[in-house]
Design a protein around this motif. Structure first.
Motif, short mmCIF file in Angstrom:
data_model
loop_
_atom_site.label_atom_id
_atom_site.label_comp_id
_atom_site.label_asym_id
_atom_site.label_seq_id
_atom_site.Cartn_x
_atom_site.Cartn_y
_atom_site.Cartn_z
N ARG A 250 0.84 -1.21 0.00
CA ARG A 250 0.00 0.00 0.00
C ARG A 250 0.87 1.26 0.00
NH1 ARG A 250 -2.87 -3.00 4.17
NH2 ARG A 250 -4.74 -3.98 3.27
N LYS A 251 1.95 1.22 0.77
CA LYS A 251 2.85 2.36 0.83
C LYS A 251 3.47 2.65 -0.55
CE LYS A 251 6.92 4.08 3.29
NZ LYS A 251 7.95 3.76 4.32
N ALA A 252 3.88 1.56 -1.24
CA ALA A 252 4.48 1.72 -2.57
C ALA A 252 3.46 2.23 -3.57
CB ALA A 252 5.08 0.40 -3.03
N VAL A 253 2.22 1.76 -3.49
CA VAL A 253 1.17 2.20 -4.41
C VAL A 253 0.84 3.67 -4.18
CG1 VAL A 253 -1.27 1.91 -5.00
CG2 VAL A 253 0.19 -0.09 -4.72
N ARG A 254 0.77 4.08 -2.91
CA ARG A 254 0.49 5.50 -2.63
C ARG A 254 1.59 6.41 -3.18
NH1 ARG A 254 -1.46 3.51 2.48
NH2 ARG A 254 0.61 3.83 3.38
N GLN A 255 2.84 5.98 -3.02
CA GLN A 255 3.94 6.77 -3.53
C GLN A 255 3.90 6.84 -5.06
OE1 GLN A 255 6.27 8.53 -1.70
NE2 GLN A 255 6.81 9.35 -3.72
N ALA A 256 3.61 5.70 -5.70
CA ALA A 256 3.54 5.68 -7.16
C ALA A 256 2.39 6.55 -7.66
CB ALA A 256 3.38 4.24 -7.65
N THR A 257 1.26 6.50 -6.98
CA THR A 257 0.11 7.34 -7.37
C THR A 257 0.44 8.81 -7.24
OG1 THR A 257 -1.39 5.60 -6.59
CG2 THR A 257 -2.33 7.79 -6.90
N GLN A 258 1.13 9.17 -6.17
CA GLN A 258 1.52 10.57 -5.97
C GLN A 258 2.48 11.02 -7.05
OE1 GLN A 258 3.09 11.35 -2.08
NE2 GLN A 258 3.67 13.47 -2.54
N ASP A 259 3.46 10.20 -7.38
CA ASP A 259 4.42 10.54 -8.43
C ASP A 259 3.73 10.71 -9.78
OD1 ASP A 259 6.38 10.41 -6.55
OD2 ASP A 259 7.08 8.40 -7.13
N ALA A 260 2.76 9.82 -10.08
CA ALA A 260 2.05 9.90 -11.36
C ALA A 260 1.24 11.19 -11.46
CB ALA A 260 1.14 8.68 -11.50
N ARG A 261 0.59 11.56 -10.38
CA ARG A 261 -0.20 12.80 -10.38
C ARG A 261 0.71 14.02 -10.55
NH1 ARG A 261 -4.26 11.37 -5.31
NH2 ARG A 261 -5.68 10.02 -6.52
#
Length: 344
Positions: A250-261
Protein backbone atom coordinates in the motif's frame (compact mmCIF):
# COMPACT_ATOMS: atom_id res chain seq x y z
CA UNK A 1 -9.03 -36.33 -8.09
CA UNK A 2 -8.89 -32.65 -8.98
CA UNK A 3 -7.00 -31.68 -5.83
CA UNK A 4 -4.36 -34.40 -6.25
CA UNK A 5 -4.36 -34.19 -10.08
CA UNK A 6 -5.20 -37.88 -10.47
CA UNK A 7 -5.79 -39.32 -13.92
CA UNK A 8 -7.10 -42.69 -12.73
CA UNK A 9 -8.65 -43.69 -9.41
CA UNK A 10 -9.45 -47.28 -8.40
CA UNK A 11 -12.19 -47.78 -5.80
CA UNK A 12 -13.34 -50.90 -3.95
CA UNK A 13 -16.57 -51.68 -2.11
CA UNK A 14 -18.53 -49.34 -4.34
CA UNK A 15 -21.96 -50.95 -3.71
CA UNK A 16 -23.27 -49.19 -6.82
CA UNK A 17 -26.46 -50.11 -8.63
CA UNK A 18 -26.79 -49.48 -12.37
CA UNK A 19 -29.23 -46.65 -11.83
CA UNK A 20 -26.90 -44.93 -9.38
CA UNK A 21 -23.97 -45.40 -11.76
CA UNK A 22 -25.83 -43.76 -14.65
CA UNK A 23 -26.92 -40.88 -12.42
CA UNK A 24 -23.35 -40.27 -11.22
CA UNK A 25 -21.92 -40.32 -14.75
CA UNK A 26 -24.59 -37.89 -15.89
CA UNK A 27 -24.02 -35.58 -12.95
CA UNK A 28 -20.21 -35.59 -13.34
CA UNK A 29 -20.13 -35.84 -17.14
CA UNK A 30 -17.77 -32.90 -17.54
CA UNK A 31 -15.22 -34.16 -15.00
CA UNK A 32 -15.04 -37.94 -14.54
CA UNK A 33 -16.18 -41.21 -16.12
CA UNK A 34 -16.99 -44.14 -13.82
CA UNK A 35 -16.70 -47.77 -14.91
CA UNK A 36 -18.16 -50.13 -12.31
CA UNK A 37 -18.59 -53.85 -11.78
CA UNK A 38 -21.06 -54.91 -9.12
CA UNK A 39 -22.12 -58.21 -7.64
CA UNK A 40 -25.15 -59.34 -9.71
CA UNK A 41 -26.46 -61.51 -6.87
CA UNK A 42 -25.88 -58.95 -4.10
CA UNK A 43 -25.91 -55.40 -5.52
CA UNK A 44 -25.29 -53.90 -2.08
CA UNK A 45 -22.11 -55.96 -1.54
CA UNK A 46 -18.62 -55.82 -3.02
CA UNK A 47 -18.21 -53.78 -6.18
CA UNK A 48 -15.11 -52.32 -7.86
CA UNK A 49 -14.84 -49.22 -10.02
CA UNK A 50 -12.23 -47.40 -12.08
CA UNK A 51 -12.75 -43.66 -12.35
CA UNK A 52 -11.14 -41.83 -15.28
CA UNK A 53 -10.43 -38.12 -15.42
CA UNK A 54 -12.16 -36.84 -18.55
CA UNK A 55 -9.65 -34.00 -18.87
CA UNK A 56 -6.50 -36.12 -18.92
CA UNK A 57 -7.48 -39.58 -20.25
CA UNK A 58 -9.04 -40.94 -23.45
CA UNK A 59 -12.06 -42.13 -21.46
CA UNK A 60 -14.36 -42.41 -24.49
CA UNK A 61 -12.14 -45.08 -26.10
CA UNK A 62 -11.92 -47.44 -23.14
CA UNK A 63 -12.42 -51.19 -23.21
CA UNK A 64 -13.41 -53.15 -20.14
CA UNK A 65 -13.30 -56.77 -18.98
CA UNK A 66 -15.28 -57.94 -15.98
CA UNK A 67 -13.07 -60.84 -14.93
CA UNK A 68 -14.83 -61.56 -11.63
CA UNK A 69 -18.10 -59.65 -11.11
CA UNK A 70 -17.84 -57.30 -8.17
CA UNK A 71 -14.26 -58.40 -7.51
CA UNK A 72 -12.03 -57.83 -10.55
CA UNK A 73 -12.48 -55.20 -13.25
CA UNK A 74 -9.94 -54.46 -15.99
CA UNK A 75 -9.94 -51.36 -18.18
CA UNK A 76 -7.76 -50.45 -21.16
CA UNK A 77 -7.49 -46.98 -22.68
CA UNK A 78 -5.22 -45.28 -25.27
CA UNK A 79 -2.05 -43.71 -23.94
CA UNK A 80 -0.84 -40.42 -25.43
CA UNK A 81 -0.74 -40.31 -29.22
CA UNK A 82 1.71 -43.12 -29.96
CA UNK A 83 -0.84 -45.85 -30.57
CA UNK A 84 -0.06 -47.51 -27.24
CA UNK A 85 -2.51 -48.53 -24.52
CA UNK A 86 -2.38 -48.87 -20.76
CA UNK A 87 -4.28 -51.66 -19.00
CA UNK A 88 -5.33 -51.40 -15.35
CA UNK A 89 -6.79 -54.19 -13.23
CA UNK A 90 -8.70 -53.25 -10.08
CA UNK A 91 -9.27 -56.04 -7.55
CA UNK A 92 -11.12 -56.48 -4.28
CA UNK A 93 -10.12 -59.86 -2.86
CA UNK A 94 -12.28 -61.73 -0.31
CA UNK A 95 -11.36 -61.48 3.35
CA UNK A 96 -11.73 -65.21 4.09
CA UNK A 97 -8.44 -67.06 3.56
CA UNK A 98 -9.86 -69.93 1.51
CA UNK A 99 -12.00 -67.62 -0.62
CA UNK A 100 -8.99 -65.39 -1.07
CA UNK A 101 -6.92 -68.29 -2.39
CA UNK A 102 -9.74 -69.37 -4.71
CA UNK A 103 -10.09 -65.80 -6.00
CA UNK A 104 -6.44 -65.53 -7.08
CA UNK A 105 -6.56 -68.92 -8.77
CA UNK A 106 -9.77 -68.05 -10.60
CA UNK A 107 -8.28 -64.76 -11.71
CA UNK A 108 -5.11 -66.46 -12.98
CA UNK A 109 -7.19 -68.89 -15.04
CA UNK A 110 -8.53 -65.97 -17.12
CA UNK A 111 -5.21 -65.90 -19.00
CA UNK A 112 -5.32 -69.60 -19.88
CA UNK A 113 -6.68 -71.03 -23.10
CA UNK A 114 -7.51 -69.24 -26.32
CA UNK A 115 -8.19 -65.52 -26.73
CA UNK A 116 -7.15 -64.41 -23.23
CA UNK A 117 -7.56 -60.75 -22.28
CA UNK A 118 -4.50 -58.48 -22.38
CA UNK A 119 -2.21 -58.68 -19.40
CA UNK A 120 -2.47 -55.66 -17.12
CA UNK A 121 0.28 -53.08 -16.85
CA UNK A 122 -0.96 -52.24 -13.35
CA UNK A 123 -2.90 -54.32 -10.84
CA UNK A 124 -4.09 -52.50 -7.75
CA UNK A 125 -6.71 -52.67 -5.05
CA UNK A 126 -7.54 -54.26 -1.71
CA UNK A 127 -5.72 -57.61 -1.59
CA UNK A 128 -6.94 -58.46 1.95
CA UNK A 129 -3.66 -60.31 2.55
CA UNK A 130 -0.02 -59.28 2.85
CA UNK A 131 2.91 -61.11 1.31
CA UNK A 132 5.39 -60.26 4.07
CA UNK A 133 4.82 -60.25 7.81
CA UNK A 134 6.50 -56.83 8.07
CA UNK A 135 3.41 -55.36 6.41
CA UNK A 136 1.28 -56.17 9.47
CA UNK A 137 1.31 -54.95 13.04
CA UNK A 138 1.32 -56.99 15.21
CA UNK A 139 3.72 -58.81 12.90
CA UNK A 140 2.43 -62.13 11.55
CA UNK A 141 2.08 -63.88 8.23
CA UNK A 142 -1.11 -64.61 6.33
CA UNK A 143 -2.45 -67.90 5.01
CA UNK A 144 0.46 -69.44 3.02
CA UNK A 145 -1.82 -70.97 0.38
CA UNK A 146 -3.48 -67.64 -0.34
CA UNK A 147 -0.13 -65.86 -0.43
CA UNK A 148 1.29 -68.47 -2.82
CA UNK A 149 -1.76 -68.12 -5.09
CA UNK A 150 -1.24 -64.35 -5.25
CA UNK A 151 2.47 -64.72 -5.94
CA UNK A 152 1.72 -67.23 -8.68
CA UNK A 153 -0.59 -64.70 -10.34
CA UNK A 154 2.04 -61.97 -10.03
CA UNK A 155 4.62 -64.22 -11.66
CA UNK A 156 2.21 -65.11 -14.46
CA UNK A 157 1.49 -61.45 -15.19
CA UNK A 158 5.06 -60.24 -14.59
CA UNK A 159 4.15 -57.82 -11.79
CA UNK A 160 6.13 -56.39 -8.87
CA UNK A 161 5.15 -54.42 -5.76
CA UNK A 162 5.83 -50.84 -6.84
CA UNK A 163 5.68 -49.20 -3.43
CA UNK A 164 8.00 -51.78 -1.85
CA UNK A 165 10.47 -51.38 -4.74
CA UNK A 166 10.54 -47.64 -4.06
CA UNK A 167 10.67 -48.03 -0.26
CA UNK A 168 12.50 -51.32 0.46
CA UNK A 169 13.06 -50.62 4.17
CA UNK A 170 10.11 -48.37 5.02
CA UNK A 171 7.25 -49.50 7.22
CA UNK A 172 3.86 -48.01 6.38
CA UNK A 173 0.28 -49.19 6.53
CA UNK A 174 -2.83 -48.51 4.49
CA UNK A 175 -5.50 -50.05 6.72
CA UNK A 176 -5.51 -49.14 10.43
CA UNK A 177 -8.18 -50.93 12.49
CA UNK A 178 -9.27 -48.99 15.56
CA UNK A 179 -11.17 -51.90 17.14
CA UNK A 180 -8.29 -54.40 17.10
CA UNK A 181 -5.47 -51.84 17.29
CA UNK A 182 -3.79 -53.44 14.29
CA UNK A 183 -2.57 -52.13 10.94
CA UNK A 184 -1.70 -53.66 7.59
CA UNK A 185 -0.62 -52.77 4.07
CA UNK A 186 -3.31 -54.71 2.27
CA UNK A 187 -3.91 -51.95 -0.29
CA UNK A 188 -1.15 -52.28 -2.85
CA UNK A 189 -0.20 -51.42 -6.43
CA UNK A 190 1.58 -53.96 -8.63
CA UNK A 191 3.15 -52.89 -11.92
CA UNK A 192 5.24 -54.44 -14.65
CA UNK A 193 8.98 -53.77 -14.44
CA UNK A 194 8.71 -51.55 -17.51
CA UNK A 195 6.06 -49.37 -15.90
CA UNK A 196 7.90 -49.27 -12.58
CA UNK A 197 10.96 -47.72 -14.24
CA UNK A 198 8.95 -44.58 -15.05
CA UNK A 199 7.15 -44.08 -11.73
CA UNK A 200 7.93 -41.87 -8.77
CA UNK A 201 6.37 -40.25 -5.70
CA UNK A 202 4.92 -43.42 -4.19
CA UNK A 203 2.86 -42.28 -1.22
CA UNK A 204 0.54 -43.82 1.39
CA UNK A 205 -1.49 -41.13 3.16
CA UNK A 206 -4.98 -40.48 4.57
CA UNK A 207 -7.64 -39.96 1.93
CA UNK A 208 -9.54 -36.69 1.56
CA UNK A 209 -12.71 -38.77 1.54
CA UNK A 210 -13.84 -40.25 4.87
CA UNK A 211 -12.85 -43.92 4.70
CA UNK A 212 -11.10 -46.50 6.86
CA UNK A 213 -8.41 -47.09 4.22
CA UNK A 214 -5.53 -44.81 3.30
CA UNK A 215 -4.86 -43.66 -0.24
CA UNK A 216 -1.97 -45.26 -2.16
CA UNK A 217 -0.81 -43.10 -5.06
CA UNK A 218 2.09 -42.71 -7.45
CA UNK A 219 3.11 -40.62 -10.44
CA UNK A 220 3.55 -42.38 -13.78
CA UNK A 221 5.26 -40.41 -16.52
CA UNK A 222 5.97 -41.03 -20.17
CA UNK A 223 9.37 -42.65 -20.97
CA UNK A 224 11.70 -40.09 -22.53
CA UNK A 225 9.64 -37.20 -21.21
CA UNK A 226 11.62 -33.96 -21.20
CA UNK A 227 12.53 -32.46 -17.88
CA UNK A 228 10.63 -29.24 -17.32
CA UNK A 229 12.27 -26.35 -15.52
CA UNK A 230 10.72 -24.06 -12.96
CA UNK A 231 9.31 -21.75 -15.61
CA UNK A 232 8.86 -18.02 -15.15
CA UNK A 233 9.06 -16.59 -11.62
CA UNK A 234 5.82 -16.86 -9.66
CA UNK A 235 4.66 -16.04 -6.15
CA UNK A 236 2.51 -18.18 -3.86
CA UNK A 237 -1.12 -17.13 -3.54
CA UNK A 238 -0.91 -16.61 0.22
CA UNK A 239 1.26 -13.52 -0.28
CA UNK A 240 -1.83 -11.61 -1.46
CA UNK A 241 -3.26 -11.93 2.08
CA UNK A 242 -0.05 -11.40 4.01
CA UNK A 243 -0.41 -8.34 6.27
CA UNK A 244 3.26 -7.39 6.17
CA UNK A 245 3.37 -7.46 2.38
CA UNK A 246 0.06 -5.57 2.09
CA UNK A 247 1.36 -2.83 4.39
CA UNK A 248 4.50 -2.27 2.29
CA UNK A 249 2.52 -2.71 -0.92
CA UNK A 250 0.00 0.00 0.00
CA UNK A 251 2.85 2.36 0.83
CA UNK A 252 4.48 1.72 -2.57
CA UNK A 253 1.17 2.20 -4.41
CA UNK A 254 0.49 5.50 -2.63
CA UNK A 255 3.94 6.77 -3.53
CA UNK A 256 3.54 5.68 -7.16
CA UNK A 257 0.11 7.34 -7.37
CA UNK A 258 1.52 10.57 -5.97
CA UNK A 259 4.42 10.54 -8.43
CA UNK A 260 2.05 9.90 -11.36
CA UNK A 261 -0.20 12.80 -10.38
CA UNK A 262 2.82 15.11 -10.03
CA UNK A 263 4.07 14.28 -13.52
CA UNK A 264 0.58 14.55 -15.03
CA UNK A 265 -0.07 17.98 -13.54
CA UNK A 266 3.39 19.36 -14.37
CA UNK A 267 3.54 17.99 -17.91
CA UNK A 268 6.73 17.78 -19.95
CA UNK A 269 9.40 20.29 -18.89
CA UNK A 270 13.14 20.55 -19.11
CA UNK A 271 13.32 19.00 -15.63
CA UNK A 272 10.96 16.19 -16.65
CA UNK A 273 11.92 15.13 -20.20
CA UNK A 274 10.24 11.69 -19.87
CA UNK A 275 7.72 11.14 -22.66
CA UNK A 276 5.70 8.41 -20.90
CA UNK A 277 6.11 9.11 -17.18
CA UNK A 278 3.01 7.29 -15.92
CA UNK A 279 3.89 4.05 -17.73
CA UNK A 280 7.41 4.11 -16.37
CA UNK A 281 6.17 4.80 -12.85
CA UNK A 282 3.75 1.87 -13.18
CA UNK A 283 6.53 -0.40 -14.42
CA UNK A 284 8.76 0.61 -11.48
CA UNK A 285 5.84 -0.08 -9.10
CA UNK A 286 5.45 -3.63 -10.43
CA UNK A 287 9.16 -4.29 -10.01
CA UNK A 288 9.13 -2.89 -6.48
CA UNK A 289 6.09 -4.95 -5.48
CA UNK A 290 7.65 -8.12 -6.86
CA UNK A 291 10.91 -7.49 -4.99
CA UNK A 292 9.05 -6.83 -1.72
CA UNK A 293 6.92 -9.97 -2.17
CA UNK A 294 9.94 -12.08 -3.07
CA UNK A 295 11.78 -10.89 0.03
CA UNK A 296 8.76 -11.64 2.21
CA UNK A 297 8.42 -15.15 0.76
CA UNK A 298 12.13 -15.80 1.34
CA UNK A 299 11.66 -14.89 5.01
CA UNK A 300 8.42 -16.82 5.55
CA UNK A 301 8.95 -20.11 3.70
CA UNK A 302 11.80 -21.48 5.88
CA UNK A 303 9.54 -21.06 8.92
CA UNK A 304 6.70 -22.86 7.08
CA UNK A 305 9.06 -25.69 6.14
CA UNK A 306 10.09 -26.06 9.76
CA UNK A 307 6.44 -26.28 10.86
CA UNK A 308 5.64 -28.84 8.13
CA UNK A 309 8.66 -30.97 9.03
CA UNK A 310 7.80 -30.81 12.72
CA UNK A 311 4.21 -31.90 12.13
CA UNK A 312 5.36 -34.64 9.74
CA UNK A 313 7.62 -36.02 12.49
CA UNK A 314 4.68 -35.89 14.90
CA UNK A 315 2.58 -37.85 12.41
CA UNK A 316 5.24 -40.56 12.07
CA UNK A 317 5.58 -40.75 15.85
CA UNK A 318 1.81 -41.16 16.31
CA UNK A 319 1.68 -43.90 13.69
CA UNK A 320 4.66 -45.72 15.18
CA UNK A 321 3.85 -45.52 18.88
CA UNK A 322 0.04 -45.49 18.87
CA UNK A 323 -1.06 -46.99 15.54
CA UNK A 324 -4.62 -47.61 16.75
CA UNK A 325 -5.26 -43.91 17.40
CA UNK A 326 -6.26 -43.08 13.86
CA UNK A 327 -7.99 -39.87 14.94
CA UNK A 328 -4.70 -38.51 16.32
CA UNK A 329 -2.93 -39.30 13.05
CA UNK A 330 -5.77 -37.79 11.03
CA UNK A 331 -5.72 -34.63 13.17
CA UNK A 332 -1.96 -34.28 12.70
CA UNK A 333 -2.27 -34.83 8.93
CA UNK A 334 -5.03 -32.21 8.72
CA UNK A 335 -2.58 -29.60 10.04
CA UNK A 336 0.12 -30.62 7.55
CA UNK A 337 -1.99 -30.43 4.36
CA UNK A 338 -3.01 -26.72 4.69
CA UNK A 339 0.58 -25.81 5.57
CA UNK A 340 1.84 -27.52 2.40
CA UNK A 341 -0.77 -25.71 0.30
CA UNK A 342 0.22 -22.37 1.87
CA UNK A 343 3.88 -23.17 1.26
CA UNK A 344 3.18 -23.85 -2.43
Amino acid sequence: MRKRKLGVLAVQETHLKNGDLDALNERMKSKIFIINSGNPNRPNANGVAIILNRQTTAWAETQKWVLVPGRALMVQFPWKNGGEHRTILNVYAPNDARENETFWKELASKWDGRNPPPKPDIMLGDMNIVEDSIDRIPIHGDDPNAVEALRSLKCKLGLIDGWREEHPETIAYSYPQETTRSQSRIDRVYTTKKIAKTTREWIIEPSDVKTDHNLVSFHYYEPGQQLKGKGRPTLPLWIAKDEYFLKLGRKAVRQATQDARTYTQAGLTEDRPIQYPVQQIYNKLKIDLYCVAKGRVADAIPKMKQRIEARTKDLKRVKRQQPWKRKSARCTYDTIAPAKIRHI
